[in-house]
Scaffold this active site. Sequence first.
Site, PDB file in Angstrom:
ATOM      1  N   ASN A   5       0.869  -1.173   0.000  1.00  0.00           N
ATOM      2  CA  ASN A   5       0.000   0.000   0.000  1.00  0.00           C
ATOM      3  C   ASN A   5       0.909   1.227   0.000  1.00  0.00           C
ATOM      4  O   ASN A   5       1.465   1.578   1.025  1.00  0.00           O
ATOM      5  CB  ASN A   5      -0.892  -0.032   1.255  1.00  0.00           C
ATOM      6  CG  ASN A   5      -1.721   1.230   1.399  1.00  0.00           C
ATOM      7  OD1 ASN A   5      -1.826   2.024   0.472  1.00  0.00           O
ATOM      8  ND2 ASN A   5      -2.317   1.411   2.579  1.00  0.00           N
ATOM      9  N   TRP A   6       1.014   1.835  -1.177  1.00  0.00           N
ATOM     10  CA  TRP A   6       1.953   2.953  -1.292  1.00  0.00           C
ATOM     11  C   TRP A   6       1.406   4.252  -0.710  1.00  0.00           C
ATOM     12  O   TRP A   6       2.129   5.247  -0.619  1.00  0.00           O
ATOM     13  CB  TRP A   6       2.340   3.152  -2.757  1.00  0.00           C
ATOM     14  CG  TRP A   6       3.325   2.137  -3.261  1.00  0.00           C
ATOM     15  CD1 TRP A   6       3.961   1.172  -2.529  1.00  0.00           C
ATOM     16  CD2 TRP A   6       3.794   2.008  -4.611  1.00  0.00           C
ATOM     17  NE1 TRP A   6       4.808   0.450  -3.347  1.00  0.00           N
ATOM     18  CE2 TRP A   6       4.718   0.936  -4.632  1.00  0.00           C
ATOM     19  CE3 TRP A   6       3.525   2.672  -5.800  1.00  0.00           C
ATOM     20  CZ2 TRP A   6       5.370   0.540  -5.793  1.00  0.00           C
ATOM     21  CZ3 TRP A   6       4.173   2.270  -6.963  1.00  0.00           C
ATOM     22  CH2 TRP A   6       5.090   1.213  -6.961  1.00  0.00           C
ATOM     23  N   LYS A   7       0.117   4.268  -0.395  1.00  0.00           N
ATOM     24  CA  LYS A   7      -0.493   5.499   0.137  1.00  0.00           C
ATOM     25  C   LYS A   7      -0.191   6.670  -0.812  1.00  0.00           C
ATOM     26  O   LYS A   7      -0.128   6.469  -2.014  1.00  0.00           O
ATOM     27  CB  LYS A   7      -0.012   5.753   1.569  1.00  0.00           C
ATOM     28  CG  LYS A   7      -0.176   4.497   2.436  1.00  0.00           C
ATOM     29  CD  LYS A   7       0.018   4.735   3.890  1.00  0.00           C
ATOM     30  CE  LYS A   7      -0.170   3.413   4.638  1.00  0.00           C
ATOM     31  NZ  LYS A   7      -0.089   3.560   6.077  1.00  0.00           N
ATOM     32  N   HIS A  91      -9.552   1.500   4.783  1.00  0.00           N
ATOM     33  CA  HIS A  91      -8.282   1.720   5.490  1.00  0.00           C
ATOM     34  C   HIS A  91      -8.497   2.730   6.618  1.00  0.00           C
ATOM     35  O   HIS A  91      -9.256   3.683   6.472  1.00  0.00           O
ATOM     36  CB  HIS A  91      -7.219   2.222   4.517  1.00  0.00           C
ATOM     37  CG  HIS A  91      -5.852   2.193   5.104  1.00  0.00           C
ATOM     38  ND1 HIS A  91      -5.407   3.167   5.979  1.00  0.00           N
ATOM     39  CD2 HIS A  91      -4.849   1.295   4.986  1.00  0.00           C
ATOM     40  CE1 HIS A  91      -4.175   2.865   6.358  1.00  0.00           C
ATOM     41  NE2 HIS A  91      -3.809   1.733   5.768  1.00  0.00           N
ATOM     42  N   GLU A  93      -6.812   5.121   7.624  1.00  0.00           N
ATOM     43  CA  GLU A  93      -6.559   6.531   7.260  1.00  0.00           C
ATOM     44  C   GLU A  93      -7.765   7.131   6.558  1.00  0.00           C
ATOM     45  O   GLU A  93      -8.049   8.324   6.681  1.00  0.00           O
ATOM     46  CB  GLU A  93      -5.285   6.632   6.406  1.00  0.00           C
ATOM     47  CG  GLU A  93      -4.042   6.433   7.266  1.00  0.00           C
ATOM     48  CD  GLU A  93      -2.864   5.774   6.567  1.00  0.00           C
ATOM     49  OE1 GLU A  93      -2.821   5.753   5.317  1.00  0.00           O
ATOM     50  OE2 GLU A  93      -1.979   5.265   7.280  1.00  0.00           O
ATOM     51  N   GLU A 160      -5.525  -4.310  10.757  1.00  0.00           N
ATOM     52  CA  GLU A 160      -4.499  -3.294  10.922  1.00  0.00           C
ATOM     53  C   GLU A 160      -4.780  -2.476  12.171  1.00  0.00           C
ATOM     54  O   GLU A 160      -5.539  -1.503  12.121  1.00  0.00           O
ATOM     55  CB  GLU A 160      -4.476  -2.363   9.710  1.00  0.00           C
ATOM     56  CG  GLU A 160      -4.162  -3.071   8.407  1.00  0.00           C
ATOM     57  CD  GLU A 160      -3.558  -2.101   7.395  1.00  0.00           C
ATOM     58  OE1 GLU A 160      -2.447  -2.388   6.931  1.00  0.00           O
ATOM     59  OE2 GLU A 160      -4.175  -1.064   7.107  1.00  0.00           O
ATOM     60  N   GLY A 166       2.435   2.708  10.687  1.00  0.00           N
ATOM     61  CA  GLY A 166       3.405   3.787  10.501  1.00  0.00           C
ATOM     62  C   GLY A 166       4.113   4.219  11.779  1.00  0.00           C
ATOM     63  O   GLY A 166       4.784   5.244  11.803  1.00  0.00           O
ATOM     64  N   SER A 205       3.318  -1.604  10.486  1.00  0.00           N
ATOM     65  CA  SER A 205       4.765  -1.694  10.717  1.00  0.00           C
ATOM     66  C   SER A 205       5.347  -3.081  10.439  1.00  0.00           C
ATOM     67  O   SER A 205       6.211  -3.561  11.166  1.00  0.00           O
ATOM     68  CB  SER A 205       5.111  -1.220  12.132  1.00  0.00           C
ATOM     69  OG  SER A 205       4.728   0.139  12.305  1.00  0.00           O
ATOM     70  N   GLY A 227       5.070   1.509   4.662  1.00  0.00           N
ATOM     71  CA  GLY A 227       6.439   2.020   4.592  1.00  0.00           C
ATOM     72  C   GLY A 227       7.457   1.059   3.995  1.00  0.00           C
ATOM     73  O   GLY A 227       8.250   1.444   3.123  1.00  0.00           O
TER      74      GLY A 227
HETATM   75  P1  PGA Z   1       2.806   0.661   7.585  1.00  0.00           P
HETATM   76  O1  PGA Z   1       1.349   0.835   6.927  1.00  0.00           O
HETATM   77  O2  PGA Z   1       3.355  -0.651   7.056  1.00  0.00           O
HETATM   78  O3  PGA Z   1       3.597   1.844   7.076  1.00  0.00           O
HETATM   79  O4  PGA Z   1       2.629   0.639   9.042  1.00  0.00           O
HETATM   80  C1  PGA Z   1       0.485  -0.259   6.766  1.00  0.00           C
HETATM   81  C2  PGA Z   1      -0.838   0.176   6.196  1.00  0.00           C
HETATM   82  O5  PGA Z   1      -1.354   1.216   6.629  1.00  0.00           O
HETATM   83  O6  PGA Z   1      -1.407  -0.498   5.313  1.00  0.00           O
END
Ligand code: PGA
Length: 246
Positions: A5-7, A91, A93, A160, A166, A205, A227
């Site tokens: 997931n590159w966001k 997600h 976010e 998640e 993150g 993470s 990340g």
């Molecule tokens: P992260 O993000 O690996 O940077 O913690 C995971 C995600 O939100 O899908």
Amino acid sequence: MLAANWKMNKTVSEAREFVNTFALAVKDITDAEIIIAPPFTSLMAVGEALRGTNIRLSAQNVFYEEKGAYTGEISPAMLKDAGCEYVIIGHSERRQYFLETDDIVNRKIKASLKHGLNIIFCIGETLEEREKGRTFDILKTQVTNGLKDTDSENLVVAYEPVWAIGTGRTATPAQAQEAHKFIREELRKLFGANADSIRILYGGSVTPENINSLMACPDVDGGLVGGASLKSDSFEKLVRFNRRIK
Ligand code: PGA
């Protein structure tokens, strides 16, 4: 399944560069499904670069309407047309910054299934919810409401925990397994024995250092990675996690 997931990262040329390197590096892998979810602007370019490879294309979001006056939104049919096989929905976010509710998530899932997209459905509790002992309640509500009137086919679930995304603070394998097992039981209530073939990914993470111990959990079927998926060599290490442990 390992999904990147590159966001909101990478321009079109950066995305193309990544995929050209990464696709060559992982072309021998046949026992893991590999997914890349770039931002909307790179979907076409990445889709083209992925053609004929063992990597599939996912979007990070979608809107539930078919078409019309919804400035800035993208429909499921548009994602299909752009070459997506998957879409990430719900997600944290999106829930946190764009106020997506379980009902919105549910509408997005139903609209996307109708157009033949596979869903990566994200759920997870915040730190405050965990500390108050509400983790299972939250997961139950998110599963029940998010998946209302859907079916188990074409569905992947991603657990998640919001406090792990993150932050560098990964759930322990025991915490992940406990949550995944609970989610599996909730899925069984909705879909019966079909729940056993739904893949449940862990996200938050995930790194090349902790992937083996997470994947060793019986109910962890993959990872959704932010990340650590932004660099080709790091994502390659993740898709080459040590399968012998399980
Ligand atoms: P992260 O993000 O690996 O940077 O913690 C995971 C995600 O939100 O899908």
